[in-house]
Design a protein around this motif. Structure first.
Motif, PDB file in Angstrom:
ATOM      1  N   GLY A 282     -81.347  50.980  62.928  1.00 45.15           N
ATOM      2  CA  GLY A 282     -81.091  51.534  64.244  1.00 45.15           C
ATOM      3  C   GLY A 282     -82.336  51.591  65.112  1.00 45.15           C
ATOM      4  N   ILE A 283     -82.244  52.408  66.140  1.00 46.69           N
ATOM      5  CA  ILE A 283     -83.338  52.599  67.086  1.00 46.69           C
ATOM      6  C   ILE A 283     -83.765  54.063  67.037  1.00 46.69           C
TER       7      ILE A 283
ATOM      8  N   PRO B 185     -93.327  58.651  62.389  1.00 48.28           N
ATOM      9  CA  PRO B 185     -92.487  57.466  62.639  1.00 48.28           C
ATOM     10  C   PRO B 185     -92.399  56.589  61.394  1.00 48.28           C
ATOM     11  N   ALA B 186     -91.328  55.812  61.319  1.00 56.84           N
ATOM     12  CA  ALA B 186     -91.039  55.007  60.123  1.00 56.84           C
ATOM     13  C   ALA B 186     -92.120  53.981  59.808  1.00 56.84           C
TER      14      ALA B 186
ATOM     15  N   LEU C 105     -89.960  46.515  65.756  1.00 55.90           N
ATOM     16  CA  LEU C 105     -90.688  46.432  67.016  1.00 55.90           C
ATOM     17  C   LEU C 105     -90.963  47.843  67.509  1.00 55.90           C
ATOM     18  N   ALA C 106     -92.227  48.231  67.500  1.00 55.32           N
ATOM     19  CA  ALA C 106     -92.631  49.552  67.982  1.00 55.32           C
ATOM     20  C   ALA C 106     -93.246  49.399  69.367  1.00 55.32           C
TER      21      ALA C 106
ATOM     22  N   ARG D  54     -90.718  54.237  70.960  1.00 49.94           N
ATOM     23  CA  ARG D  54     -89.436  53.634  70.594  1.00 49.94           C
ATOM     24  C   ARG D  54     -89.672  52.648  69.463  1.00 49.94           C
ATOM     25  N   LEU D  55     -88.897  52.786  68.415  1.00 49.18           N
ATOM     26  CA  LEU D  55     -88.970  51.881  67.271  1.00 49.18           C
ATOM     27  C   LEU D  55     -87.606  51.234  67.100  1.00 49.18           C
ATOM     28  N   ASP D  56     -87.561  49.924  67.302  1.00 47.03           N
ATOM     29  CA  ASP D  56     -86.350  49.144  67.109  1.00 47.03           C
ATOM     30  C   ASP D  56     -86.458  48.501  65.733  1.00 47.03           C
TER      31      ASP D  56
END
Length: 141
Positions: free
Chosen positions: A83-84, A111-112, A30-31, A76-78
């Protein structure tokens, strides 16, 4: 008694193969927020106007309500099974000009969710060819 055991066995079997599985649920990454890449952050420099910053970065996620000279770009990437990851870029303006840039988080890599080819599916099929979201900046030129 034998009929009851067959009914119980059948009920358990149907429960296990149904959607209410014991084995777990599907999760996805979830980004949220502004997607800020290292290349975008590197292009920011003091003296840029607010409009130049918007053209480069997009609208900020947060504008300080009591301080109109500060913009925050938050990402924020969950990760579903990890991890976060959090990143924040705080821009401070002096009038209409960018005065300072503060980095919070790891901006050394994209970002991933962004693969080497860009945002989106990584498959190399016909559907993905020519899609600008799947083309790296060097391929566009």
């Amino acid at each position: 008694m034998q009929k009851l055991s067959r009914i119980v066995t059948l009920s358990i079997a149907l429960t296990l193969i149904s959607g209410c599985s014991y084995f777990g649920v599907y999760k996805r990454d979830l980004a949220q927020g502004n997607l800020v890449t290292p290349a975008m952050a590197d292009q920011l420099h003091p003296g840029m106007t607010r409009q130049q910053v918007i053209d480069l970065m997009g609208s900020p996620l947060l504008e300080a309500p009591f301080n109109a000279s500060q913009w925050d770009y938050v990402y924020r990437l969950d990760e579903a099974y990890g991890g976060i990851e959090q990143r924040r870029l705080t821009l401070t303006f002096n009038g209409n000009r960018l005065a300072s840039v503060e980095h919070h988080g790891d901006f050394s890599r994209p970002p991933a969710l962004i693969s080497e080819r860009g945002i989106g599916p990584s498959g190399d099929n016909e559907e993905n060819r020519g899609n600008l979201l799947n083309v790296s900046p060097s391929e566009k030129e």
